[in-house]
Design a protein around this motif. Structure first.
Motif, PDB file in Angstrom:
ATOM      1  N   LEU A 409       0.829  -1.211   0.000  1.00 13.49           N
ATOM      2  CA  LEU A 409       0.000   0.000   0.000  1.00 13.49           C
ATOM      3  C   LEU A 409       0.859   1.255   0.000  1.00 13.49           C
ATOM      4  O   LEU A 409       0.574   2.212  -0.717  1.00 13.49           O
ATOM      5  N   SER A 410       1.918   1.246   0.821  1.00 12.98           N
ATOM      6  CA  SER A 410       2.771   2.443   0.898  1.00 12.98           C
ATOM      7  C   SER A 410       3.488   2.694  -0.420  1.00 12.98           C
ATOM      8  O   SER A 410       3.635   3.843  -0.863  1.00 12.98           O
ATOM      9  N   LEU A 411       3.935   1.625  -1.101  1.00 12.78           N
ATOM     10  CA  LEU A 411       4.601   1.769  -2.397  1.00 12.78           C
ATOM     11  C   LEU A 411       3.640   2.336  -3.432  1.00 12.78           C
ATOM     12  O   LEU A 411       3.981   3.267  -4.179  1.00 12.78           O
ATOM     13  N   GLY A 417       0.859   9.156  -5.842  1.00 12.29           N
ATOM     14  CA  GLY A 417       0.745  10.471  -5.228  1.00 12.29           C
ATOM     15  C   GLY A 417      -0.468  10.626  -4.333  1.00 12.29           C
ATOM     16  O   GLY A 417      -1.030  11.719  -4.235  1.00 12.29           O
ATOM     17  N   VAL A 418      -0.895   9.548  -3.672  1.00 17.63           N
ATOM     18  CA  VAL A 418      -2.029   9.609  -2.754  1.00 17.63           C
ATOM     19  C   VAL A 418      -1.573   9.076  -1.401  1.00 17.63           C
ATOM     20  O   VAL A 418      -0.492   8.493  -1.265  1.00 17.63           O
ATOM     21  N   SER A 419      -2.399   9.232  -0.387  1.00 24.82           N
ATOM     22  CA  SER A 419      -2.064   8.711   0.937  1.00 24.82           C
ATOM     23  C   SER A 419      -2.522   7.261   1.060  1.00 24.82           C
ATOM     24  O   SER A 419      -3.414   6.798   0.330  1.00 24.82           O
ATOM     25  N   ALA A 422      -6.162   7.220   1.948  1.00 25.31           N
ATOM     26  CA  ALA A 422      -7.065   7.425   0.814  1.00 25.31           C
ATOM     27  C   ALA A 422      -7.219   6.144   0.003  1.00 25.31           C
ATOM     28  O   ALA A 422      -8.327   5.817  -0.471  1.00 25.31           O
ATOM     29  N   LEU A 423      -6.132   5.395  -0.170  1.00 25.66           N
ATOM     30  CA  LEU A 423      -6.202   4.123  -0.885  1.00 25.66           C
ATOM     31  C   LEU A 423      -7.107   3.135  -0.149  1.00 25.66           C
ATOM     32  O   LEU A 423      -7.926   2.431  -0.768  1.00 25.66           O
ATOM     33  N   LYS A 424      -6.964   3.080   1.175  1.00 24.66           N
ATOM     34  CA  LYS A 424      -7.772   2.143   1.963  1.00 24.66           C
ATOM     35  C   LYS A 424      -9.253   2.510   1.924  1.00 24.66           C
ATOM     36  O   LYS A 424     -10.121   1.641   1.796  1.00 24.66           O
ATOM     37  N   ARG A 425      -9.540   3.830   1.997  1.00 27.80           N
ATOM     38  CA  ARG A 425     -10.935   4.280   1.931  1.00 27.80           C
ATOM     39  C   ARG A 425     -11.559   3.943   0.583  1.00 27.80           C
ATOM     40  O   ARG A 425     -12.696   3.459   0.499  1.00 27.80           O
ATOM     41  N   ALA A 426     -10.811   4.214  -0.507  1.00 28.69           N
ATOM     42  CA  ALA A 426     -11.341   3.983  -1.864  1.00 28.69           C
ATOM     43  C   ALA A 426     -11.621   2.511  -2.116  1.00 28.69           C
ATOM     44  O   ALA A 426     -12.463   2.171  -2.960  1.00 28.69           O
ATOM     45  N   ASN A 427     -10.923   1.626  -1.383  1.00 28.31           N
ATOM     46  CA  ASN A 427     -11.079   0.191  -1.623  1.00 28.31           C
ATOM     47  C   ASN A 427     -11.688  -0.555  -0.432  1.00 28.31           C
ATOM     48  O   ASN A 427     -11.702  -1.783  -0.408  1.00 28.31           O
ATOM     49  N   ILE A 442      -7.806   3.500  -7.762  1.00 34.31           N
ATOM     50  CA  ILE A 442      -6.855   4.546  -7.398  1.00 34.31           C
ATOM     51  C   ILE A 442      -7.582   5.884  -7.395  1.00 34.31           C
ATOM     52  O   ILE A 442      -8.038   6.351  -8.450  1.00 34.31           O
ATOM     53  N   PRO A 443      -7.737   6.525  -6.230  1.00 34.47           N
ATOM     54  CA  PRO A 443      -8.417   7.821  -6.193  1.00 34.47           C
ATOM     55  C   PRO A 443      -7.563   8.919  -6.789  1.00 34.47           C
ATOM     56  O   PRO A 443      -6.346   8.747  -6.995  1.00 34.47           O
ATOM     57  N   LYS A 444      -8.176  10.063  -7.063  1.00 38.79           N
ATOM     58  CA  LYS A 444      -7.413  11.192  -7.588  1.00 38.79           C
ATOM     59  C   LYS A 444      -6.385  11.635  -6.577  1.00 38.79           C
ATOM     60  O   LYS A 444      -6.616  11.601  -5.379  1.00 38.79           O
TER      61      LYS A 444
END
Length: 445
Positions: A409-411, A417-419, A422-427, A442-444
């Motif tokens: 996730l961090s990679l 260019g997201v946190s 944000a990745l965890k929320r979007a998925n 992948i969110p904006k």
């Protein structure tokens, strides 16, 4: 005794004669070369010996006068083209004495002169360089003056500053068969610019468009004036032996970036560029410098992260079309990479000192392959990470990524260019664990 006295007198006579010849020996102007550019002009005098010179400015009309002491004239002075915008004519005038030469530059507008001597660097002999910098920039460009603040627009082009290394009096490295680096970097830069301009949503801005000299710090300044989102400088490497070969990609070192931040913070005029409209609210307060540093630190962090990610992609694309000298991006204290606020990379397209790569770098087809590799990398990054107000951002929407082995996730957050949050929320992820083959939204950025 008389014979000894005669020999001594003769010896001293020869010494005096030799000294008088040295005193009377003249320097020679062997040639004069002119290198015009849009906002400056360089004139180079080639001389047989080290120049002894002085200069001064005159008004009504504007002139620069250069006096060469104990120097003879060149056979001819170069003609100045009609479209030249700084110098209208170079001519001789009455010198201070019979052993000297006076050269007059008739100027068409106000200019700042910088005059200095250069020691011989084979095959070149002694030189005197006269740089004239335009002081009325509106006379040297058809562009309309740009406002200090970029207005909030939508669907704007992503601006890529493309810099062709060296130029004019500075040929860069020279290949075994005499190929100048400057004559390789410009055609590659032009090819890259054409590819960028063909892509809807992207626009290229060349720092130099012809064979003329630009100072290193001028290149990043020009990129900033053009509101560049990204800066790429094209070069060709060299070594003192023909063995080394391969391309490499370089980014700004952290030490150089911090040094440039320090210089910016000492310049009060730069604060308004950093702070935008906020500068008017905190002007002349003790907080301005600290706010400027905080904003520039954030800008530097973003630009260096962007540069490294694009550099990674460029390395990946270059290895498909040429040999690599370095398999990973390198960081260095390079003069052309000095913008902590603009993501910047330098691409060494190969070793011009290697005979095989010198021939490749002269090849139109190879130049096109290099340009396409660089273009594909930059486009790929901005397709994934477009500025919010760009055409790319509107076209993007939420993207998808298929997880590969070794990815975390961090990679992925860093790459896009997201946190991580944000990745965890979007998925709708509750854990940090990913599985190979998993499809992520992948969110904006």
């Amino acid at each position: 005794m008389r014979s000894i006295g005669f020999l001594i007198n003769s010896f001293f006579g020869i010494i005096i004669m030799m000294l008088s010849l040295v005193v009377e020996a003249k320097n020679d102007i062997e040639g004069v070369r002119v290198w015009p550019s849009p906002d400056s002009t360089r004139v180079v005098f080639d001389l047989s010996n080290k120049p002894d010179y002085s200069y001064f400015m005159l008004k009504n009309p504007l002139r620069l006068v250069v006096d060469f002491d104990n120097t003879s004239k060149a056979d001819a002075l170069p003609q100045i083209p009609d479209e030249h915008r700084i110098i209208s004519k170079i001519r001789y005038s009455k010198a201070k004495n019979s052993r000297s030469t006076r050269v007059v530059f008739d100027l068409s507008s106000s200019a700042k002169p910088v005059v200095f001597a250069l020691a011989p660097t084979p095959p070149k002999k002694h030189r005197l360089v006269v740089d004239l910098y335009a002081q009325q920039t509106s006379l040297y460009s058809n562009d309309k003056p740009q406002s200090k603040k970029r207005e909030r627009v939508t669907d704007r082009d992503i601006i890529i500053a493309v810099d062709a290394g060296h130029g004019g009096e500075d040929p860069g490295s020279i290949g075994p068969s005499g190929t100048y680096e400057k004559n390789v970097t410009l055609p590659i830069a032009r090819r890259l610019a054409r590819l960028i301009d063909k892509q809807p949503g992207m626009k290229a801005r060349l720092t130099r468009t012809g064979d003329y000299f630009l100072k290193l710090n001028t290149r990043s300044v020009k990129a900033r004036e053009k509101r560049a989102d990204f800066f790429v400088s094209i070069h060709a490497d060299a070594f003192f032996t023909p063995g080394p070969s391969g391309a490499s990609v370089w980014v700004l070192s952290l030490r150089r970036a911090n040094s440039e931040i320090g210089k910016w913070l000492e310049d009060k005029e730069k604060h308004s560029q950093l702070l935008g409209g906020a500068a008017e609210l905190i002007k002349d307060t003790e907080n301005e410098k600290y706010l400027a540093k905080a904003l520039l630190d954030m800008s530097m962090d973003h630009s260096m992260r962007t540069a490294v990610q694009v550099a990674d992609e460029v390395v990946g694309e270059l290895k498909k079309v040429t040999k690599l000298h370095k398999k990973r991006p390198q960081s260095a204290n390079l003069g052309v990479l000095k913008s902590p606020d603009i993501p910047s990379i330098l691409v060494e397209t190969g070793f011009i000192s290697n005979p095989k790569e010198e021939r490749l770098l002269q090849s139109s087809s190879h130049q096109e392959k290099l340009a396409r590799a660089i273009f594909k990398s930059i486009k790929s990054y901005y397709k994934r990470n477009p500025p919010d107000d760009s055409l790319f951002a509107r076209q993007k929407g939420p993207g998808q990524h298929v997880v590969k082995s070794g990815e975390s996730l961090s990679l992925l957050a860093s790459r896009y260019g997201v946190s991580v949050a944000a990745l965890k929320r979007a998925n709708q992820l509750t854990k940090d664990i990913l599985y190979v083959g998993q499809v992520l939204t992948i969110p904006k950025a």
